[in-house]
Design a protein around this motif. Structure first.
Motif, short mmCIF file in Angstrom:
data_model
loop_
_atom_site.label_atom_id
_atom_site.label_comp_id
_atom_site.label_asym_id
_atom_site.label_seq_id
_atom_site.Cartn_x
_atom_site.Cartn_y
_atom_site.Cartn_z
N ASP A 13 -7.66 -5.38 -4.92
CA ASP A 13 -6.89 -6.57 -4.79
C ASP A 13 -5.82 -6.54 -5.55
OD1 ASP A 13 -5.54 -8.75 -4.45
OD2 ASP A 13 -7.42 -11.03 -5.41
N SER A 14 -4.79 -6.50 -5.81
CA SER A 14 -3.15 -5.78 -6.85
C SER A 14 -2.50 -6.96 -6.66
CB SER A 14 -3.04 -4.12 -6.08
OG SER A 14 -2.08 -4.85 -5.14
N LEU A 15 -1.59 -6.27 -7.88
CA LEU A 15 -0.41 -7.46 -7.89
C LEU A 15 0.39 -6.85 -6.98
CD1 LEU A 15 1.44 -6.44 -10.96
CD2 LEU A 15 -0.12 -5.10 -10.40
N PRO A 16 1.31 -7.38 -6.89
CA PRO A 16 2.82 -6.98 -5.59
C PRO A 16 3.25 -6.06 -5.83
CG PRO A 16 3.10 -9.48 -5.49
CD PRO A 16 1.52 -8.72 -7.28
N ILE A 17 3.55 -5.00 -5.21
CA ILE A 17 3.74 -3.55 -5.33
C ILE A 17 4.70 -3.73 -5.73
CG2 ILE A 17 4.62 -3.08 -2.82
CD1 ILE A 17 3.02 -0.12 -3.12
N LEU A 18 5.71 -4.21 -5.17
CA LEU A 18 7.34 -4.79 -6.24
C LEU A 18 7.08 -4.75 -7.57
CD1 LEU A 18 9.73 -5.66 -2.45
CD2 LEU A 18 8.72 -3.40 -3.69
N GLU A 19 6.17 -5.26 -8.58
CA GLU A 19 6.42 -6.10 -9.34
C GLU A 19 6.39 -5.17 -10.55
OE1 GLU A 19 4.62 -10.03 -9.89
OE2 GLU A 19 5.29 -10.55 -8.66
N GLY A 20 5.41 -3.72 -10.19
CA GLY A 20 5.54 -3.01 -11.78
C GLY A 20 4.85 -1.78 -11.07
N ALA A 21 4.48 -0.67 -12.05
CA ALA A 21 3.85 0.70 -12.29
C ALA A 21 2.08 0.16 -11.70
CB ALA A 21 3.98 1.44 -12.81
N ASP A 22 1.93 -1.01 -11.91
CA ASP A 22 -0.17 -0.61 -11.84
C ASP A 22 -0.12 -0.42 -10.50
OD1 ASP A 22 0.40 -1.11 -14.19
OD2 ASP A 22 -1.15 -3.59 -14.05
N THR A 23 0.44 -1.00 -9.40
CA THR A 23 -0.22 -1.18 -8.13
C THR A 23 -0.05 0.29 -7.48
OG1 THR A 23 -0.33 -3.07 -7.94
CG2 THR A 23 -0.24 -2.02 -6.00
N LYS A 24 0.98 0.99 -7.68
CA LYS A 24 1.49 2.25 -7.37
C LYS A 24 1.24 3.52 -7.55
CE LYS A 24 6.49 0.26 -8.25
NZ LYS A 24 7.59 0.57 -8.71
N THR A 25 -0.02 3.10 -8.52
CA THR A 25 -1.02 4.28 -9.43
C THR A 25 -1.70 4.03 -9.61
OG1 THR A 25 0.44 3.97 -11.73
CG2 THR A 25 -1.81 4.43 -11.28
N ILE A 26 -2.71 2.73 -9.20
CA ILE A 26 -3.41 3.07 -7.94
C ILE A 26 -4.06 3.16 -6.38
CG2 ILE A 26 -5.31 1.13 -7.30
CD1 ILE A 26 -4.52 -0.90 -9.72
N ARG B 230 12.52 -9.61 5.26
CA ARG B 230 12.68 -7.89 5.85
C ARG B 230 13.18 -6.89 4.59
NH1 ARG B 230 12.69 -6.09 10.58
NH2 ARG B 230 13.87 -4.04 11.09
N GLU B 231 13.50 -7.41 3.91
CA GLU B 231 14.50 -5.71 2.97
C GLU B 231 13.73 -6.16 2.14
OE1 GLU B 231 15.92 -9.02 3.52
OE2 GLU B 231 17.71 -8.00 4.76
N LEU B 232 12.58 -7.39 1.65
CA LEU B 232 11.17 -6.28 1.02
C LEU B 232 10.16 -5.80 1.34
CD1 LEU B 232 11.12 -9.79 -1.90
CD2 LEU B 232 12.67 -7.86 -1.73
N ALA B 233 10.05 -6.69 2.70
CA ALA B 233 8.92 -5.80 3.11
C ALA B 233 9.56 -4.29 3.53
CB ALA B 233 8.43 -6.12 4.74
N ILE B 234 10.65 -3.46 3.98
CA ILE B 234 10.77 -2.52 3.98
C ILE B 234 10.86 -1.03 2.95
CG2 ILE B 234 12.80 -0.78 4.15
CD1 ILE B 234 13.40 -2.89 7.08
N GLU B 235 11.19 -2.43 1.56
CA GLU B 235 11.03 -1.69 0.08
C GLU B 235 9.87 -1.50 0.05
OE1 GLU B 235 12.63 -3.12 -4.36
OE2 GLU B 235 12.64 -3.75 -2.47
N ALA B 236 9.11 -2.43 0.26
CA ALA B 236 7.74 -1.77 -0.54
C ALA B 236 7.30 -0.91 0.48
CB ALA B 236 6.64 -3.16 0.28
N LYS B 237 7.72 -0.84 1.51
CA LYS B 237 7.27 0.03 3.12
C LYS B 237 7.21 0.99 1.84
CE LYS B 237 4.39 2.72 6.34
NZ LYS B 237 5.73 4.29 5.60
#
Length: 218
Positions: free
Chosen positions: A156-169, A187-194
């Motif tokens: 269970d992670s923090l939102p992927i757009l909120e920092g580098a931690d989730t990207k790393t994991i 929609r734009e944030l969902a696309i960015e997250a993907k």
């Protein structure tokens, strides 16, 4: 040491015949098929922003798996605003971060819930540099150890757009599931997250649409 704790109300436990519980069963079944094809055991569940229902999905999926006899380890990697310890009524003085810096073993930090199939590892104290900690060899070794013990390891992670931690994991897990909420997630944030998932070369295996008449996994 592993201790028994009682979890707060969960849909899959309290209302197993409800429509929502049935949807989690469907998601769990689809995830099992996807995981079988991709050999995914370590799965990160995230969202573009907060309040999308990510932790609700994490906990209910875990107990859905447990009903099928699967062993699950839930790990909270949101070291600042994690919720797993609150949901399971646990202290958060010892957790993942303590393991990664070598203060305790994973067997000492993991806590058993009232279900013998679901264990929980809280985030632990906030370290000075989470990105360095989560990108360390200790994190890779820890993930491999718990994958050898459990059928599924769900982060269970923090939102992927909120920092580098989730990207790393995400880059260290076998698969990523994105939770988006109907009527809330832009929609734009969902696309960015993907796009972020693609950039770190993580394996997106599914999307859960929260708040729809049917929860989808595709």
């Amino acid at each position: 040491m592993v201790r028994n704790h009682i979890i707060k109300s969960l849909i899959t436990l309290k209302k197993p015949d409800s429509i929502i519980a049935e949807q989690f069963e469907t998601i769990r079944t689809n995830l099992e098929f996807s995981a079988f094809e991709t050999k995914a055991k370590a799965i990160l569940i995230t969202s573009p922003t907060r309040n999308e229902g990510k932790t609700l999905a994490v906990t209910n999926l875990a107990f859905s798996f447990a009903k099928q006899g699967k062993s699950v380890l839930l790990i909270d990697t949101d070291v600042r605003k994690g919720k797993l310890h609150e949901i399971f009524k646990l202290k958060n003085d010892v957790g993942l971060t303590n393991i990664l810096i070598g203060q305790v073993s994973y067997r000492e930090a993991i806590i058993r819930t009232h279900s013998s199939k679901v264990d929980v590892l809280t985030s632990g104290p906030v370290p000075s540099n989470t990105e360095r900690l989560f990108s360390s060899d200790a994190m890779v070794e820890f993930i491999e150890k718990v994958k050898a013990i459990y059928d599924y390891v769900i982060f269970d992670s923090l939102p992927i757009l909120e920092g580098a931690d989730t990207k790393t994991i995400a880059s260290r897990c076998d698969g990523v599931i994105m939770v988006v909420r109907n009527g809330k997630t832009e929609r734009e944030l969902a696309i960015e997250a993907k796009a972020v998932v693609d950039v770190v070369k993580a394996n997106m295996i599914g999307v859960i649409f929260n708040g729809k008449s049917k929860s989808l996994f595709s």
